[in-house]
Design a protein around this motif. Structure first.
Motif, mmCIF file in Angstrom:
data_model
loop_
_atom_site.group_PDB
_atom_site.id
_atom_site.type_symbol
_atom_site.label_atom_id
_atom_site.label_comp_id
_atom_site.label_asym_id
_atom_site.label_seq_id
_atom_site.Cartn_x
_atom_site.Cartn_y
_atom_site.Cartn_z
ATOM 1 N N LEU A 98 81.740 32.726 -46.775
ATOM 2 C CA LEU A 98 81.108 32.641 -48.179
ATOM 3 C C LEU A 98 80.251 33.970 -49.542
ATOM 4 C CD1 LEU A 98 79.981 29.045 -47.289
ATOM 5 C CD2 LEU A 98 82.170 29.235 -47.961
ATOM 6 N N SER A 99 80.021 34.649 -48.375
ATOM 7 C CA SER A 99 79.252 35.738 -48.836
ATOM 8 C C SER A 99 79.899 36.536 -49.652
ATOM 9 C CB SER A 99 78.838 37.337 -47.979
ATOM 10 O OG SER A 99 79.722 37.692 -47.496
ATOM 11 N N GLY A 100 80.638 36.155 -50.618
ATOM 12 C CA GLY A 100 81.339 36.756 -51.046
ATOM 13 C C GLY A 100 81.231 36.334 -53.215
ATOM 14 N N LEU A 101 80.729 34.981 -52.531
ATOM 15 C CA LEU A 101 80.897 34.042 -54.066
ATOM 16 C C LEU A 101 80.202 33.920 -55.219
ATOM 17 C CD1 LEU A 101 82.708 31.186 -51.442
ATOM 18 C CD2 LEU A 101 83.733 32.469 -53.005
ATOM 19 N N PRO A 102 80.165 33.633 -56.141
ATOM 20 C CA PRO A 102 79.055 33.587 -56.823
ATOM 21 C C PRO A 102 78.504 32.530 -56.922
ATOM 22 C CG PRO A 102 81.672 33.622 -58.418
ATOM 23 C CD PRO A 102 81.762 33.803 -56.780
ATOM 24 N N HIS A 103 79.263 31.688 -56.587
ATOM 25 C CA HIS A 103 79.496 29.591 -56.634
ATOM 26 C C HIS A 103 77.662 29.448 -55.671
ATOM 27 C CE1 HIS A 103 83.759 29.369 -56.437
ATOM 28 N NE2 HIS A 103 83.552 30.287 -56.508
ATOM 29 N N THR A 104 77.227 28.320 -56.697
ATOM 30 C CA THR A 104 76.352 27.892 -55.932
ATOM 31 C C THR A 104 76.495 27.713 -54.422
ATOM 32 O OG1 THR A 104 74.852 27.269 -57.420
ATOM 33 C CG2 THR A 104 74.721 26.042 -55.631
ATOM 34 N N LEU A 105 76.106 27.559 -53.238
ATOM 35 C CA LEU A 105 76.403 27.027 -52.071
ATOM 36 C C LEU A 105 75.555 26.064 -51.771
ATOM 37 C CD1 LEU A 105 76.935 30.410 -50.260
ATOM 38 C CD2 LEU A 105 78.872 29.302 -51.420
ATOM 39 N N ILE B 299 70.828 21.576 -48.699
ATOM 40 C CA ILE B 299 70.436 23.547 -48.904
ATOM 41 C C ILE B 299 71.147 24.144 -49.815
ATOM 42 C CG2 ILE B 299 69.899 25.778 -47.659
ATOM 43 C CD1 ILE B 299 70.358 23.919 -44.361
ATOM 44 N N LEU B 300 71.012 23.928 -50.888
ATOM 45 C CA LEU B 300 71.058 24.691 -51.551
ATOM 46 C C LEU B 300 70.979 26.026 -52.041
ATOM 47 C CD1 LEU B 300 70.363 22.444 -53.083
ATOM 48 C CD2 LEU B 300 72.298 22.380 -54.375
ATOM 49 N N VAL B 301 72.614 27.207 -52.068
ATOM 50 C CA VAL B 301 72.007 28.471 -52.116
ATOM 51 C C VAL B 301 72.542 28.832 -53.234
ATOM 52 C CG1 VAL B 301 72.048 30.714 -51.213
ATOM 53 C CG2 VAL B 301 72.096 28.638 -49.488
ATOM 54 N N SER B 302 71.468 29.877 -53.972
ATOM 55 C CA SER B 302 72.350 30.574 -55.303
ATOM 56 C C SER B 302 73.321 31.829 -54.806
ATOM 57 C CB SER B 302 71.124 31.745 -56.098
ATOM 58 O OG SER B 302 70.701 32.578 -55.505
ATOM 59 N N GLY B 303 74.244 32.141 -55.899
ATOM 60 C CA GLY B 303 75.835 32.572 -55.695
ATOM 61 C C GLY B 303 75.573 33.857 -55.522
ATOM 62 N N ARG B 304 75.948 34.715 -54.702
ATOM 63 C CA ARG B 304 76.519 36.124 -55.548
ATOM 64 C C ARG B 304 76.628 37.002 -57.059
ATOM 65 N NH1 ARG B 304 79.129 40.709 -50.971
ATOM 66 N NH2 ARG B 304 77.739 42.653 -52.181
ATOM 67 N N ASP B 305 75.485 37.708 -56.992
ATOM 68 C CA ASP B 305 75.670 38.146 -58.741
ATOM 69 C C ASP B 305 76.978 39.011 -58.481
ATOM 70 O OD1 ASP B 305 75.418 39.414 -60.818
ATOM 71 O OD2 ASP B 305 73.462 40.531 -60.592
ATOM 72 N N ASN B 306 77.435 37.904 -59.906
ATOM 73 C CA ASN B 306 79.056 39.249 -59.252
ATOM 74 C C ASN B 306 79.096 39.822 -60.967
ATOM 75 O OD1 ASN B 306 81.602 38.947 -59.887
ATOM 76 N ND2 ASN B 306 82.809 37.378 -61.284
ATOM 77 N N GLU B 307 78.561 40.248 -61.298
ATOM 78 C CA GLU B 307 78.308 41.696 -62.694
ATOM 79 C C GLU B 307 78.222 42.931 -61.369
ATOM 80 O OE1 GLU B 307 77.956 41.761 -65.592
ATOM 81 O OE2 GLU B 307 77.858 39.573 -65.246
ATOM 82 N N THR B 308 77.959 42.598 -60.761
ATOM 83 C CA THR B 308 77.618 44.192 -59.919
ATOM 84 C C THR B 308 77.736 43.549 -57.697
ATOM 85 O OG1 THR B 308 77.830 46.135 -59.157
ATOM 86 C CG2 THR B 308 75.402 44.920 -59.916
ATOM 87 N N LEU B 309 78.211 43.948 -57.186
ATOM 88 C CA LEU B 309 78.104 44.002 -55.429
ATOM 89 C C LEU B 309 77.398 44.763 -55.156
ATOM 90 C CD1 LEU B 309 82.014 42.366 -54.573
ATOM 91 C CD2 LEU B 309 79.625 41.223 -55.411
ATOM 92 N N ASN B 310 77.738 46.031 -54.483
ATOM 93 C CA ASN B 310 77.400 47.235 -54.962
ATOM 94 C C ASN B 310 76.826 46.860 -53.511
ATOM 95 O OD1 ASN B 310 76.419 49.995 -54.071
ATOM 96 N ND2 ASN B 310 76.300 50.006 -56.547
ATOM 97 N N SER B 311 77.403 46.935 -52.368
ATOM 98 C CA SER B 311 76.385 46.509 -51.165
ATOM 99 C C SER B 311 76.060 47.766 -50.302
ATOM 100 C CB SER B 311 77.179 45.023 -49.794
ATOM 101 O OG SER B 311 78.335 46.505 -50.029
ATOM 102 N N GLY B 312 76.489 48.746 -50.713
ATOM 103 C CA GLY B 312 76.298 50.001 -50.190
ATOM 104 C C GLY B 312 77.753 50.300 -48.765
ATOM 105 N N ASP B 313 78.908 49.017 -49.327
ATOM 106 C CA ASP B 313 79.940 49.739 -48.013
ATOM 107 C C ASP B 313 81.243 49.892 -49.312
ATOM 108 O OD1 ASP B 313 82.684 49.836 -47.404
ATOM 109 O OD2 ASP B 313 81.126 48.762 -45.178
ATOM 110 N N MET B 314 82.150 50.596 -49.956
ATOM 111 C CA MET B 314 83.011 50.184 -50.893
ATOM 112 C C MET B 314 83.861 49.637 -50.549
ATOM 113 S SD MET B 314 83.096 53.894 -53.303
ATOM 114 C CE MET B 314 83.179 55.040 -51.576
ATOM 115 N N TYR B 315 84.600 49.735 -49.706
ATOM 116 C CA TYR B 315 85.549 49.117 -48.823
ATOM 117 C C TYR B 315 85.081 47.226 -48.908
ATOM 118 C CZ TYR B 315 88.855 46.942 -45.950
ATOM 119 O OH TYR B 315 90.339 46.592 -44.272
#
Length: 282
Positions: A157-164, A223-239
């Motif tokens: 679920l980590s890549g979703l910009p959704h509220t989880l 438990i409600l968790v904010s979604g991932r920022d969709n503007e830029t992921l940039n985790s340090g791992d391009m793949y």
């Protein structure tokens, strides 16, 4: 296949939402349906008896829960075959939402009408008052109890910009927060408990701070968790970021362009990274 609920006067399975806390959180239609069905199947017959006694409804109550659902489904079908409509309720909230009911719907829907009587649902109640984005959201329900499997589920679920949104028992909520912090990062989290009751409470902080917060762990939490920022992921791992953008709905080509822009590199470099990692498997 087309299913119409009210065209034929056939015995019906009613999925009846009941209060999640305050007994007044029940619809007039739910009360009317409980009064008209021949029998009510309940996850916990004691809880349902209290509710029905409160509204002076006298109907037979039978057990339907996770551990007897196969045998109970046969009883439900027997009632329907005999021309009797059946009500299904859970401990609190809406049947089939992280509660028994889904399997029964599959057994019944092609034989008899299945009608939902809408009402309270804990995760929607928590979501609209949480202050987190109400749409899009992803409701997961209960995560796995084991740490490794729980973290696998969160990673998906980590890549979703959704509220989880998750459900969790109070005595495991800190463990789940630790898994959220490890897999999703230190995102904003809202914990909701005792919804619609006198001591309704929302805890709102980052995951790391909530882990250190003195929380009354009695009962169950949303438990409600904010979604991932969709503007830029940039985790340090391009793949990984290419994979995450694809999960968000980008085409492979557009995902590579987006990652190249995020990292300020030529798109061919990102493309070659994807190729070296074995491409994108969907």
């Amino acid at each position: 296949m087309i299913r119409q609920s009210f065209v034929d006067q056939k015995p019906t399975l009613y999925l009846i939402a009941t209060p999640i806390g305050n007994l007044k959180d029940i619809s007039l239609r739910a009360i009317e349906t409980l009064e008209t069905v021949s029998v009510v199947f309940a996850e916990d017959t004691r809880n349902t008896l209290k509710l029905m006694s409160h509204y002076q409804i006298k109907k037979p109550i039978k057990s339907y829960h996770e551990h007897n659902k196969k045998e109970a489904a046969l009883l439900v079908l027997n009632h329907l075959n005999n021309g009797e409509s059946v009500g299904l309720v859970t401990d609190a909230g809406t049947p089939a939402i992280s509660d028994p009911g889904y399997d029964l719907v599959l057994e019944v829907k092609d034989l008899y009408p299945v009608v939902a009587i809408p009402g309270a649902t804990a995760f929607v109640t928590a979501l609209i008052a949480s202050g987190l984005a109400p749409q899009p959201f992803t409701f997961f329900g209960f995560l796995d109890r084991t740490e490794s499997k729980r973290e696998e589920e969160l990673n998906r679920l980590s890549g979703l910009p959704h509220t989880l949104i998750f459900y969790e028992r109070g005595d495991r909520v800190k463990q789940t927060l630790a898994s959220v912090l490890k897999t999703l990062g230190d995102r904003k989290v809202v914990l909701a408990k005792e919804l619609t009751k006198q001591f309704e409470t929302y805890y709102e902080e980052t995951a790391s701070k909530l882990i250190e917060t003195d929380i009354n762990e009695k009962g169950e939490f949303v438990i409600l968790v904010s979604g991932r920022d969709n503007e830029t992921l940039n985790s340090g791992d391009m793949y990984q970021d290419v994979l995450d953008y694809v999960k968000l709905g980008y085409s492979e080509k557009d995902a590579i362009k987006k990652v190249a822009k995020d990292y300020k590199v030529h798109k061919n470099e990102v493309y070659q990274t994807v190729v070296n990692k074995g491409g994108i498997k969907q």
